[in-house]
Design a protein around this motif. Structure first.
Motif, PDB file in Angstrom:
ATOM      1  N   ILE A   1       0.821  -1.210   0.000  1.00 53.18           N
ATOM      2  CA  ILE A   1       0.000   0.000   0.000  1.00 53.18           C
ATOM      3  C   ILE A   1       0.857   1.264   0.000  1.00 53.18           C
ATOM      4  N   PRO A   2       0.483   2.250  -0.821  1.00 53.15           N
ATOM      5  CA  PRO A   2       1.193   3.537  -0.772  1.00 53.15           C
ATOM      6  C   PRO A   2       1.079   4.161   0.617  1.00 53.15           C
ATOM      7  N   ARG A   3       2.100   4.907   1.000  1.00 57.77           N
ATOM      8  CA  ARG A   3       2.150   5.486   2.358  1.00 57.77           C
ATOM      9  C   ARG A   3       0.993   6.432   2.675  1.00 57.77           C
ATOM     10  N   ASP A   4       0.375   7.005   1.646  1.00 55.30           N
ATOM     11  CA  ASP A   4      -0.699   7.971   1.881  1.00 55.30           C
ATOM     12  C   ASP A   4      -2.082   7.316   1.921  1.00 55.30           C
ATOM     13  N   LYS A   5      -2.119   5.975   1.915  1.00 57.40           N
ATOM     14  CA  LYS A   5      -3.401   5.278   1.934  1.00 57.40           C
ATOM     15  C   LYS A   5      -3.474   4.310   3.104  1.00 57.40           C
ATOM     16  N   ARG A   6      -4.702   3.862   3.389  1.00 56.28           N
ATOM     17  CA  ARG A   6      -4.951   2.855   4.425  1.00 56.28           C
ATOM     18  C   ARG A   6      -5.927   1.833   3.844  1.00 56.28           C
ATOM     19  N   TRP A   7      -5.990   0.681   4.490  1.00 53.70           N
ATOM     20  CA  TRP A   7      -6.859  -0.381   3.985  1.00 53.70           C
ATOM     21  C   TRP A   7      -7.590  -1.058   5.133  1.00 53.70           C
ATOM     22  N   ILE A   8      -8.697  -1.656   4.790  1.00 51.17           N
ATOM     23  CA  ILE A   8      -9.434  -2.498   5.727  1.00 51.17           C
ATOM     24  C   ILE A   8     -10.143  -3.564   4.893  1.00 51.17           C
ATOM     25  N   PRO A   9     -10.171  -4.810   5.376  1.00 48.23           N
ATOM     26  CA  PRO A   9     -10.904  -5.824   4.615  1.00 48.23           C
ATOM     27  C   PRO A   9     -12.397  -5.578   4.708  1.00 48.23           C
ATOM     28  N   LYS A  10     -13.094  -5.794   3.597  1.00 46.76           N
ATOM     29  CA  LYS A  10     -14.543  -5.598   3.624  1.00 46.76           C
ATOM     30  C   LYS A  10     -15.321  -6.844   3.234  1.00 46.76           C
ATOM     31  N   GLY A  11     -14.621  -7.902   2.873  1.00 50.09           N
ATOM     32  CA  GLY A  11     -15.325  -9.138   2.556  1.00 50.09           C
ATOM     33  C   GLY A  11     -14.398 -10.196   2.002  1.00 50.09           C
TER      34      GLY A  11
ATOM     35  N   GLY B   1       0.376 -29.662  -5.185  1.00 46.79           N
ATOM     36  CA  GLY B   1       0.028 -28.638  -6.170  1.00 46.79           C
ATOM     37  C   GLY B   1      -1.458 -28.431  -6.387  1.00 46.79           C
ATOM     38  N   THR B   2      -2.291 -29.221  -5.769  1.00 46.70           N
ATOM     39  CA  THR B   2      -3.744 -29.098  -5.912  1.00 46.70           C
ATOM     40  C   THR B   2      -4.250 -27.887  -5.130  1.00 46.70           C
ATOM     41  N   VAL B   3      -5.060 -27.069  -5.782  1.00 48.13           N
ATOM     42  CA  VAL B   3      -5.687 -25.927  -5.116  1.00 48.13           C
ATOM     43  C   VAL B   3      -6.838 -26.449  -4.264  1.00 48.13           C
ATOM     44  N   VAL B   4      -6.804 -26.130  -2.969  1.00 47.30           N
ATOM     45  CA  VAL B   4      -7.847 -26.610  -2.049  1.00 47.30           C
ATOM     46  C   VAL B   4      -8.852 -25.521  -1.682  1.00 47.30           C
ATOM     47  N   VAL B   5      -8.459 -24.282  -1.849  1.00 52.17           N
ATOM     48  CA  VAL B   5      -9.352 -23.152  -1.590  1.00 52.17           C
ATOM     49  C   VAL B   5      -8.889 -22.001  -2.478  1.00 52.17           C
ATOM     50  N   GLU B   6      -9.852 -21.263  -3.026  1.00 49.64           N
ATOM     51  CA  GLU B   6      -9.500 -20.094  -3.831  1.00 49.64           C
ATOM     52  C   GLU B   6     -10.605 -19.066  -3.722  1.00 49.64           C
ATOM     53  N   GLY B   7     -10.230 -17.822  -3.928  1.00 55.01           N
ATOM     54  CA  GLY B   7     -11.231 -16.777  -3.837  1.00 55.01           C
ATOM     55  C   GLY B   7     -10.633 -15.389  -3.899  1.00 55.01           C
ATOM     56  N   VAL B   8     -11.374 -14.465  -3.313  1.00 52.51           N
ATOM     57  CA  VAL B   8     -11.014 -13.050  -3.318  1.00 52.51           C
ATOM     58  C   VAL B   8     -11.288 -12.473  -1.942  1.00 52.51           C
ATOM     59  N   ILE B   9     -10.355 -11.673  -1.459  1.00 52.79           N
ATOM     60  CA  ILE B   9     -10.596 -10.852  -0.269  1.00 52.79           C
ATOM     61  C   ILE B   9     -10.658  -9.421  -0.763  1.00 52.79           C
ATOM     62  N   ARG B  10     -11.773  -8.772  -0.520  1.00 46.81           N
ATOM     63  CA  ARG B  10     -11.953  -7.382  -0.970  1.00 46.81           C
ATOM     64  C   ARG B  10     -11.497  -6.420   0.107  1.00 46.81           C
ATOM     65  N   LEU B  11     -10.657  -5.484  -0.310  1.00 49.92           N
ATOM     66  CA  LEU B  11     -10.194  -4.426   0.578  1.00 49.92           C
ATOM     67  C   LEU B  11     -10.875  -3.125   0.209  1.00 49.92           C
ATOM     68  N   TRP B  12     -10.987  -2.250   1.189  1.00 55.52           N
ATOM     69  CA  TRP B  12     -11.444  -0.878   0.982  1.00 55.52           C
ATOM     70  C   TRP B  12     -10.225  -0.005   1.239  1.00 55.52           C
ATOM     71  N   VAL B  13      -9.707   0.608   0.186  1.00 54.89           N
ATOM     72  CA  VAL B  13      -8.483   1.390   0.250  1.00 54.89           C
ATOM     73  C   VAL B  13      -8.829   2.864   0.070  1.00 54.89           C
TER      74      VAL B  13
ATOM     75  N   SER C   1      -5.056   2.828  -8.960  1.00 52.71           N
ATOM     76  CA  SER C   1      -6.186   3.059  -9.874  1.00 52.71           C
ATOM     77  C   SER C   1      -7.150   4.130  -9.391  1.00 52.71           C
ATOM     78  N   GLY C   2      -7.184   4.403  -8.103  1.00 55.72           N
ATOM     79  CA  GLY C   2      -8.159   5.351  -7.565  1.00 55.72           C
ATOM     80  C   GLY C   2      -9.464   4.694  -7.153  1.00 55.72           C
ATOM     81  N   ASP C   3      -9.687   3.442  -7.540  1.00 56.19           N
ATOM     82  CA  ASP C   3     -10.879   2.708  -7.127  1.00 56.19           C
ATOM     83  C   ASP C   3     -10.636   2.177  -5.713  1.00 56.19           C
ATOM     84  N   PRO C   4     -11.472   2.555  -4.737  1.00 51.17           N
ATOM     85  CA  PRO C   4     -11.231   2.103  -3.366  1.00 51.17           C
ATOM     86  C   PRO C   4     -11.502   0.610  -3.148  1.00 51.17           C
TER      87      PRO C   4
END
Length: 153
Positions: free
Chosen positions: A85-95, A137-149, A121-124
């Motif tokens: 993360i750039p120094r001028d931003k902060r993040w929190i997980p949202k999902g 090598g088998t994937v056992v779990v996959e997905g996305v963690i969404r951050l609010w930046v 990108s400017g998109d939070p």
């Protein structure tokens, strides 16, 4: 350089440095200590850690429990976010959205990844790609963690 990345670079050069870093990281968010993560990669846009298959993370069928997997994915994502993360931003997980795709019947490597342009990108709403991979090598779990930046106030 972000503090987490600086700590990784300093400790990973030492004997058992990955374990020193992993312990220190787990103290920042103590719940991560329940899975005893061992970080193997910490760099901008990528982090990896290993969850050992042991009794403390087993479910009723003696595989790595789904919530332990999610905890590992979130720890990897947190190290990635703090290292990127750039120094001028902060993040929190949202999902978090995950799919369990196979039995987690070995040690699991949890991987979090982003692309550099996502952070500028400017998109939070910032999706972090996450997956857990079995020793074979088998994937056992996959997905996305969404951050609010957002900008620091």
């Amino acid at each position: 350089m972000p503090a987490v990345l600086d700590l990784w670079k300093k400790t990973s050069a030492l004997p058992l440095g990955d374990r020193i870093f992993s312990f220190a990281f787990s103290q920042k968010a103590p719940y991560f200590a329940t899975i005893r993560p061992r970080f193997t990669v910490v760099e901008p846009n990528r982090a990896e850690l290993v969850i050992r298959k042991r009794r403390g993370v087993h479910n009723h069928i003696k595989t790595v429990h789904a919530i332990a997997l999610c905890n590992g994915l979130e720890a990897a994502m947190g190290a990635l976010a703090e290292s990127t993360i750039p120094r001028d931003k902060r993040w929190i997980p949202k999902g978090m959205e995950v799919a369990y795709t196979a039995k987690a019947d070995s040690d699991i490597t949890c991987i979090a990844e982003t692309d550099p342009e996502q952070w500028t990108s400017g998109d939070p709403d910032l999706p972090v790609r996450v997956r857990g991979v079995r020793a074979d090598g088998t994937v056992v779990v996959e997905g996305v963690i969404r951050l609010w930046v957002t900008p620091k106030s």
